[in-house]
Scaffold this active site. Structure first.
Site, PDB file in Angstrom:
ATOM      1  N   GLY A  16       0.881  -1.260   0.022  1.00 39.45           N
ATOM      2  CA  GLY A  16      -0.099   0.101   0.043  1.00 39.45           C
ATOM      3  C   GLY A  16       0.896   1.214  -0.103  1.00 39.45           C
ATOM      4  N   ASP A  17       0.209   2.528  -0.068  1.00 39.25           N
ATOM      5  CA  ASP A  17       0.970   3.837  -0.279  1.00 39.25           C
ATOM      6  C   ASP A  17       1.943   3.876  -1.229  1.00 39.25           C
ATOM      7  OD1 ASP A  17      -0.553   4.131   2.321  1.00 39.25           O
ATOM      8  OD2 ASP A  17       0.956   3.132   3.326  1.00 39.25           O
ATOM      9  N   HIS A  45      -5.598   7.768  -0.539  1.00 38.51           N
ATOM     10  CA  HIS A  45      -5.259   8.214  -1.835  1.00 38.51           C
ATOM     11  C   HIS A  45      -4.910   9.902  -1.476  1.00 38.51           C
ATOM     12  CE1 HIS A  45      -6.500   4.611  -3.450  1.00 38.51           C
ATOM     13  NE2 HIS A  45      -7.713   4.823  -3.176  1.00 38.51           N
TER      14      HIS A  45
HETATM   15  P1  IMP Z   1      -6.993  -3.389   7.796  1.00 41.83           P
HETATM   16  O1  IMP Z   1      -6.931  -3.305   5.962  1.00 41.83           O
HETATM   17  O2  IMP Z   1      -7.530  -2.184   8.161  1.00 41.83           O
HETATM   18  O3  IMP Z   1      -7.721  -4.597   8.057  1.00 41.83           O
HETATM   19  O4  IMP Z   1      -5.370  -3.377   7.785  1.00 41.83           O
HETATM   20  C1  IMP Z   1      -4.781  -4.875   7.783  1.00 41.83           C
HETATM   21  C2  IMP Z   1      -3.352  -4.117   7.456  1.00 41.83           C
HETATM   22  O5  IMP Z   1      -3.149  -3.548   5.805  1.00 41.83           O
HETATM   23  C3  IMP Z   1      -2.575  -3.266   8.506  1.00 41.83           C
HETATM   24  O6  IMP Z   1      -1.285  -3.702   8.385  1.00 41.83           O
HETATM   25  C4  IMP Z   1      -3.016  -2.136   7.657  1.00 41.83           C
HETATM   26  O7  IMP Z   1      -1.813  -0.875   8.129  1.00 41.83           O
HETATM   27  C5  IMP Z   1      -2.533  -2.458   6.324  1.00 41.83           C
HETATM   28  N1  IMP Z   1      -3.412  -1.668   5.405  1.00 41.83           N
HETATM   29  C6  IMP Z   1      -4.775  -1.594   5.049  1.00 41.83           C
HETATM   30  N2  IMP Z   1      -4.921  -0.500   4.015  1.00 41.83           N
HETATM   31  C7  IMP Z   1      -3.687  -0.095   3.871  1.00 41.83           C
HETATM   32  C8  IMP Z   1      -3.382   1.013   2.732  1.00 41.83           C
HETATM   33  O8  IMP Z   1      -4.128   1.461   1.977  1.00 41.83           O
HETATM   34  N3  IMP Z   1      -2.110   1.354   2.762  1.00 41.83           N
HETATM   35  C9  IMP Z   1      -1.163   0.938   3.716  1.00 41.83           C
HETATM   36  N4  IMP Z   1      -1.486  -0.032   4.482  1.00 41.83           N
HETATM   37  C10 IMP Z   1      -2.742  -0.600   4.578  1.00 41.83           C
END
Ligand code: IMP
Length: 446
Positions: A16-17, A45
């Site tokens: 991500g990011d 985003h």
């Molecule tokens: P959840 O999606 O909130 O359940 O998080 C699960 C894992 O995915 C965690 O480590 C979050 O930090 C990571 N995560 C979820 N969405 C993103 C994103 O868009 N960018 C970066 N990390 C994400």
């Protein structure tokens, strides 16, 4: 208005990011709809347009363009209150997205009890077992979707006569479960949940529709679709660094289930990566730099989470994971962003393989605990001192920067056709066929 020749998907090659929002924003003018197929308000985003910064979590980035329809597909879990908040924030800045937003009536609602459960389960987990979620209720909502009887979809808001009674029953059972598992129910209240559902119905009802048919009709009439993957392929529930992942299919493999569009129609697959690696939340990160070098990348790259504000963990580019995610997704192009962040490093590290338990790994091991034990095998290449933000052509980059990009291409096995040298739309270099895809001329920097 379609200029592009292919349905396209933009997705992250990392955790991500990666800067997907910038790439989607760049491409959007050539597409008739920008479609989200996975995740929810866990995504973040950031798009910079004309000196203004927009941070979106749930609305497709494409809604910033008047010409594209923003579509939220059945695979997205939707926090309606967040959607309404984003609509209102954009309206304050003069952007009225409601007329060009469509939310699938098959999409599931993230409700208060999902967010409460997400927070309570993370707080209760022991140190090594915390996933470090965004606490946006994503995992509990997808779990309810699979469980079916305790799920609420947008179609239910319109059609289910006894929805209020069912929601009261769901809330009652959630309270019992939460108290039993975590010793409290986080103040969960059925009346408040029903108010949120009513707000969703009144504020969003007009844009809820059968997006599956809408997209299929778009395809039949020659309109072009841009799919926007949220999160990143290393967070994919099946292929990521499980269990430190999110709960959806985050790459192009999610398009079929998350939108109803046959995935073989989507032929341009742009994997986005930074020129180094970052991760938020817990989980293995083989190239992580926990020293001053990591701090320097974080400060130069402004690596703080869009959704949670957490400092991101930073490290060298990991070609093992990028090659893994590029092969997994069949990426046709790579967008390599934040190249400017690496200016001023004497030498730059690239991880070409892992060493673990006396063996060398060129592919990503499946087990998180084995990944935790992996050491990176780093190849160092010469850095460059020049700032890159004013550069507009690949040929004008310093030789070491060009060599770095070409080394990454060789290691991943996919051509880098988009290079980011700053947050603005204009701070982008296009190579190969990409200049034909990005038809709207990139504005020059003011
Ligand atoms: P959840 O999606 O909130 O359940 O998080 C699960 C894992 O995915 C965690 O480590 C979050 O930090 C990571 N995560 C979820 N969405 C993103 C994103 O868009 N960018 C970066 N990390 C994400």
């Amino acid at each position: 208005m379609s200029h592009s020749t292919e349905h396209t998907c933009v997705f992250g090659l990392g955790w991500g990011d990666e800067g997907k929002g910038k790439v989607v924003d760049l491409l959007s003018p050539g597409f008739d709809a920008v479609v989200r197929f996975n995740g929810g308000a866990n995504a973040g985003h950031t798009v910079c347009v004309g000196g203004e910064t927009f941070k979106l979590h749930i609305l497709p980035t494409g809604v910033l363009h008047e010409t594209a329809l923003g579509v939220v597909g059945p695979g997205v879990v939707v926090d309606a209150l967040k959607v309404i908040d984003e609509i209102d924030q954009l309206a304050k800045r003069g952007i009225d997205v409601l007329p060009r937003l469509r939310i699938s009536d098959r999409a599931h609602l993230v409700l208060a009890y999902h967010k409460i459960e997400d927070q309570l389960s993370e707080s209760a987990a022991s140190e090594g077992a915390k996933i470090g979620t965004t606490a946006r209720g994503i995992g509990p909502c997808y779990a309810d979707k699979m469980r079916r009887s305790s799920a609420v979809r947008f179609a239910d808001l319109r059609d289910e006569r006894d929805l209020a009674a069912r929601v009261r029953r769901i809330v009652a059972s959630k309270k019992v479960a939460l108290r039993a598992m975590y010793g409290g129910d986080g103040g969960l209240d059925a009346a408040a949940v029903l108010t949120d559902i009513e707000t969703a119905r009144t504020r969003l009802g007009a844009c809820v529709c059968d997006t599956t048919t809408l997209l299929q009709d778009f395809i039949d009439s020659g309109k072009m679709l841009l799919f926007e993957g949220a999160n990143g392929v290393l967070l994919d529930v099946d292929h990521g660094t499980y269990p430190f992942v999110t709960s959806s299919s985050t790459g192009p493999n999610g398009i079929g289930s998350g939108t109803g569009v046959p995935p073989q129609l989507v032929t341009r697959l742009i994997g986005v990566s930074k020129a180094y690696s970052t991760r938020v939340g817990s989980g293995p990160f083989v190239t992580e730099l926990t020293d001053a070098l990591g701090d320097r990348i974080r400060e130069r790259g402004r690596e703080y989470g869009t959704t949670t504000g957490r400092p991101r963990r930073c490290g060298w580019f990991d070609a093992v994971v990028a090659r893994y995610t590029a092969r997994l997704t069949g990426a046709t192009d790579v967008a390599l962003l934040h190249l400017d962040t690496l200016s001023g490093f004497g030498e730059i590290g690239v991880c070409v393989a892992y060493r673990c338990d006396g063996r060398v790994f060129r592919n990503l091991p499946s087990s998180a605990s084995q990944l935790e034990r992996c050491e990176p095998i780093i190849e160092f290449v010469p850095g460059w001192s020049e700032e890159l933000r004013e550069v507009r052509r690949f040929e004008d980059l310093p030789v070491s920067a060009r060599d770095y990009v070409e080394r990454i291409e060789t290691l991943i096995g996919v051509t880098v056709t988009i290079i980011g040298v700053g947050p603005e739309r204009s701070q982008t270099l296009l190579r190969g066929g990409m200049s034909r895809v990005v038809r709207e001329p990139l504005p020059s920097v003011a």
